[in-house]
Design a protein around this motif. Structure first.
Motif, short mmCIF file in Angstrom:
data_model
loop_
_atom_site.label_atom_id
_atom_site.label_comp_id
_atom_site.label_asym_id
_atom_site.label_seq_id
_atom_site.Cartn_x
_atom_site.Cartn_y
_atom_site.Cartn_z
N ARG A 32 3.78 7.10 5.09
CA ARG A 32 4.51 6.87 3.85
C ARG A 32 5.93 6.44 4.19
O ARG A 32 6.36 6.50 5.35
N LEU B 193 0.82 -1.21 0.00
CA LEU B 193 0.00 0.00 0.00
C LEU B 193 0.85 1.26 0.00
O LEU B 193 0.59 2.20 -0.76
N GLU C 109 11.40 5.44 -0.76
CA GLU C 109 10.41 4.84 -1.63
C GLU C 109 11.02 4.31 -2.92
O GLU C 109 10.42 3.50 -3.64
N ASP D 136 -0.20 15.55 4.83
CA ASP D 136 -1.11 14.70 4.07
C ASP D 136 -1.95 13.79 4.97
O ASP D 136 -2.78 13.02 4.46
N ARG E 35 4.02 1.53 -0.86
CA ARG E 35 4.84 1.61 -2.06
C ARG E 35 3.99 1.99 -3.27
O ARG E 35 4.44 2.70 -4.17
N GLY E 36 2.73 1.51 -3.30
CA GLY E 36 1.89 1.76 -4.46
C GLY E 36 1.18 3.10 -4.43
O GLY E 36 0.98 3.73 -5.48
N ARG E 37 0.81 3.59 -3.23
CA ARG E 37 0.02 4.82 -3.14
C ARG E 37 0.80 6.03 -2.61
O ARG E 37 0.30 7.15 -2.66
N GLY E 38 1.97 5.78 -2.10
CA GLY E 38 2.80 6.89 -1.61
C GLY E 38 2.47 7.27 -0.19
O GLY E 38 3.29 7.11 0.71
N CYS E 39 1.27 7.79 0.05
CA CYS E 39 0.85 8.18 1.40
C CYS E 39 -0.55 7.61 1.65
O CYS E 39 -1.46 7.81 0.85
N VAL E 40 -0.72 6.90 2.77
CA VAL E 40 -1.97 6.21 3.06
C VAL E 40 -2.43 6.60 4.46
O VAL E 40 -1.65 6.52 5.42
N GLU F 299 -8.36 -1.54 4.70
CA GLU F 299 -7.70 -2.51 3.83
C GLU F 299 -7.28 -3.76 4.58
O GLU F 299 -7.34 -4.88 4.06
N THR G 68 -7.61 4.37 6.06
CA THR G 68 -7.53 3.53 4.85
C THR G 68 -6.82 2.22 5.15
O THR G 68 -7.23 1.15 4.69
#
Length: 325
Positions: A61, A13, A67, A57, A15-20, A28, A24
């Motif tokens: 992350r 998550l 990253e 944000d 790595r794929g979305r940057g900031c979660v 998940e 969320t």
């Protein structure tokens, strides 16, 4: 979803979305807030994952720059090489600390390895019971000698040694320049330049009777020269300066099933024979260790072409047979 799967999911998550955001991640993963907090804390503290909270944000992350690197978190996806390396290193380090001299140096690294193996001490121990690294016939090196020689190696200082030479059962005194520490078949050795004999020599650490660090600067030998001199022959008995020879071994079809998957030497040559036997050629300069490995295969192997080696093995077999006559 177990904890290891959650760790992997968190990594994907971030790595794929940057900031979660925290919410969320909760949705998940399908866990409680307390569980997610523990997971994030464990990833940062025990596995050194560079996860940070971004107040702007309002989410989590990877730290700036991290990253771009693959943050592969330890868990059930260890490869064979990785788990073997981790457990072997843990065993080697733990085995050195017989008298407590190295505790202050080893413990942080052992703790780090344990953190990679499991969540806590009990879990790490359980894994080490489930994946076993067997080290037969290990000869332990006194940790005081290992520490001294290791420090001299790093600091490039000479060392005074009182050494027990097993071949003639006598002690000798040497002044050496440490070049490399080698672990071969569960035994530690020191490769060093011997100033008495003016050449490279290999010393078993368990045969070191006494060692003292000297202030004199050590002589340095290039790694490629070490390898050419000490690693060209078979096993630990490189035979500095000795002429390299090749042994041809022919294994029965039965033994070939195992031997064909073994590496006896980095430069070995091998081929299958038409009758199902397996021919292996290995370089050697000193036959001591090679003979021991040949003898353990008994009547499943035959040495061909090398008359001196054949004679030595024949004599050893006849002597052994007399013990059971």
């Amino acid at each position: 979803m177990d904890r290891t799967e959650r760790f992997y999911k968190i990594e994907l998550l971030l790595r794929g979305r940057g900031c979660v955001s925290f919410d969320t991640l909760l949705a998940e993963l399908g866990v409680s807030r307390a569980t997610l907090k523990r997971d994030l804390q464990y990833l940062r503290d025990r596995l050194a994952a560079p996860i940070v909270y971004d107040r702007f944000d309002n989410g989590y992350r990877f730290e700036a720059g991290a990253e771009r690197q693959r943050q592969e978190l330890p868990g059930v996806w260890f490869s064979e090489q990785e788990i073997h390396a981790l457990l072997t290193m843990h065993q080697l380090l733990a085995g050195l600390d017989d008298d407590g001299v190295l505790s202050r140096h080893l413990q942080p690294l052992l703790d780090k390895l344990q953190g990679m193996l499991g969540a806590d001490e009990l879990e790490a121990r359980e894994l080490m019971r489930r994946v076993k690294v067997i080290a037969p016939a290990r000869r332990r090196a006194p940790s005081r000698h290992f520490e001294l020689l290791g420090s001299a190696l790093v600091q490039r200082r000479r060392v005074w040694l009182r050494y027990f030479k097993r071949s003639d059962r006598r002690e000798s005194v040497r002044e050496v320049s440490p070049q490399r520490l080698v672990n071969h078949r569960n035994t530690w050795y020191l490769d060093a330049w011997c100033h008495a004999s003016e050449g490279l020599r290999r010393f078993a650490l368990d045969a070191v009777v006494e060692a003292k660090a000297l202030e004199t600067r050590a002589r340095q030998v290039a790694v490629k020269d070490l390898e050419a001199e000490l690693d060209a022959g078979y096993g630990i008995y490189g035979g500095p300066g000795a002429k390299l020879k090749w042994a041809t071994l022919r294994f029965s079809a039965e033994a070939a099933q195992w031997v064909a998957h073994e590496e006896w030497h980095a430069q070995q040559r091998a081929r299958w024979l038409d009758d199902g036997r397996y021919e292996l050629q290995v370089p050697y300069s000193d036959s001591t260790e090679l003979i021991m490995d040949i003898l353990r295969h008994g009547d499943s192997v035959q040495v061909v072409g090398d008359k001196a080696l054949v004679a030595s093995i024949g004599e050893r077999l006849r002597n052994a047979a007399r013990l059971y006559a």
